[in-house]
Design a protein around this motif. Sequence first.
Motif, PDB file in Angstrom:
ATOM      1  N   LEU A  34       0.827  -1.208   0.000  1.00  0.00           N
ATOM      2  CA  LEU A  34       0.000   0.000   0.000  1.00  0.00           C
ATOM      3  C   LEU A  34       0.861   1.258   0.000  1.00  0.00           C
ATOM      4  CD1 LEU A  34      -2.748  -1.050   2.572  1.00  0.00           C
ATOM      5  CD2 LEU A  34      -3.062  -0.761   0.107  1.00  0.00           C
ATOM      6  N   LEU A  37       2.277   1.933  -3.426  1.00  0.00           N
ATOM      7  CA  LEU A  37       1.262   2.430  -4.355  1.00  0.00           C
ATOM      8  C   LEU A  37       0.886   3.881  -4.077  1.00  0.00           C
ATOM      9  CD1 LEU A  37      -1.052  -0.703  -4.641  1.00  0.00           C
ATOM     10  CD2 LEU A  37       0.847  -0.008  -6.103  1.00  0.00           C
ATOM     11  N   GLU A  38       1.248   4.376  -2.886  1.00  0.00           N
ATOM     12  CA  GLU A  38       1.022   5.788  -2.575  1.00  0.00           C
ATOM     13  C   GLU A  38       2.233   6.655  -2.922  1.00  0.00           C
ATOM     14  OE1 GLU A  38      -0.118   6.270   1.486  1.00  0.00           O
ATOM     15  OE2 GLU A  38      -2.122   5.413   1.194  1.00  0.00           O
ATOM     16  N   LYS A  69      -5.563  -1.357  -5.844  1.00  0.00           N
ATOM     17  CA  LYS A  69      -6.320  -0.314  -6.543  1.00  0.00           C
ATOM     18  C   LYS A  69      -5.439   0.830  -7.032  1.00  0.00           C
ATOM     19  CE  LYS A  69     -10.945  -1.117  -4.700  1.00  0.00           C
ATOM     20  NZ  LYS A  69     -12.037  -0.624  -3.827  1.00  0.00           N
ATOM     21  N   GLY A  70      -4.323   1.088  -6.382  1.00  0.00           N
ATOM     22  CA  GLY A  70      -3.456   2.185  -6.806  1.00  0.00           C
ATOM     23  C   GLY A  70      -2.363   1.787  -7.766  1.00  0.00           C
ATOM     24  N   ARG A 165      -5.589   0.946   7.115  1.00  0.00           N
ATOM     25  CA  ARG A 165      -6.160   0.486   5.844  1.00  0.00           C
ATOM     26  C   ARG A 165      -5.883  -1.004   5.648  1.00  0.00           C
ATOM     27  NH1 ARG A 165     -10.123   0.463   2.221  1.00  0.00           N
ATOM     28  NH2 ARG A 165      -9.408   0.269   0.058  1.00  0.00           N
TER      29      ARG A 165
END
Length: 217
Positions: A34, A37-38, A69-70, A165
């Motif tokens: 995550l 991906l950010e 999703k990212g 998250r």
Amino acid sequence: MNPITFTERVGTLNVLCIGAHSDDIEIGAGGFILSLLESELIVNVRWCVLSAPGARATEARQSAEDFLKGAAAHSIELGDFEDTQFPDQRPQIKAWLARIRDLGSPDLVLVHRADDAHQDHRTLNELAWNMFRDHTILEYEVPKWDGDFGRPNAYAALTQAVLERKLELLERNFASQRSRDWFDPETFRGLARLRGMECRAPERFAEAFSAPKIRLV
């Protein structure tokens, strides 16, 4: 599956995630993924779960979609190897991983620890090092009853928002695991806090990895 081609553009990171079971990648490296991906990187991910029978296949696919999703591009590969029997299926698993390797060369491979007490996890680790000899491999950890944690030497600091998250997605997607007394947000939060303390993470949380061999240049 959404087919992807790993690119070699500057600023692009191609990540191969390998897990024995449908929640392993998320538990061991979900926060790191995550966080990537950010970041400002263009991240492509190939997400591979080798044992996802029945309802767990649905869980595995939905969870991967939520975590990715990212991503600039991603693909999800699910195998049907028999849970707990990976050592007896080594030739078939090696052939399966060879097919994955032939789809494109990753910059980073995430896989189970070499010293993991679960036989499926250890088998995947051994085969990953055999199949991806020229790649950077980070070995993630999965808590379990065996008490098999080692001494990691690589850390990914997590923001509290990323950790929450991760915990939210684990709770949402893995109903089949909720009856297990170790599958609990406090287990994962406690581990992240311990690893965050070890590496002095700015927001106190981290995931930890073993990195036996890294080529810097």
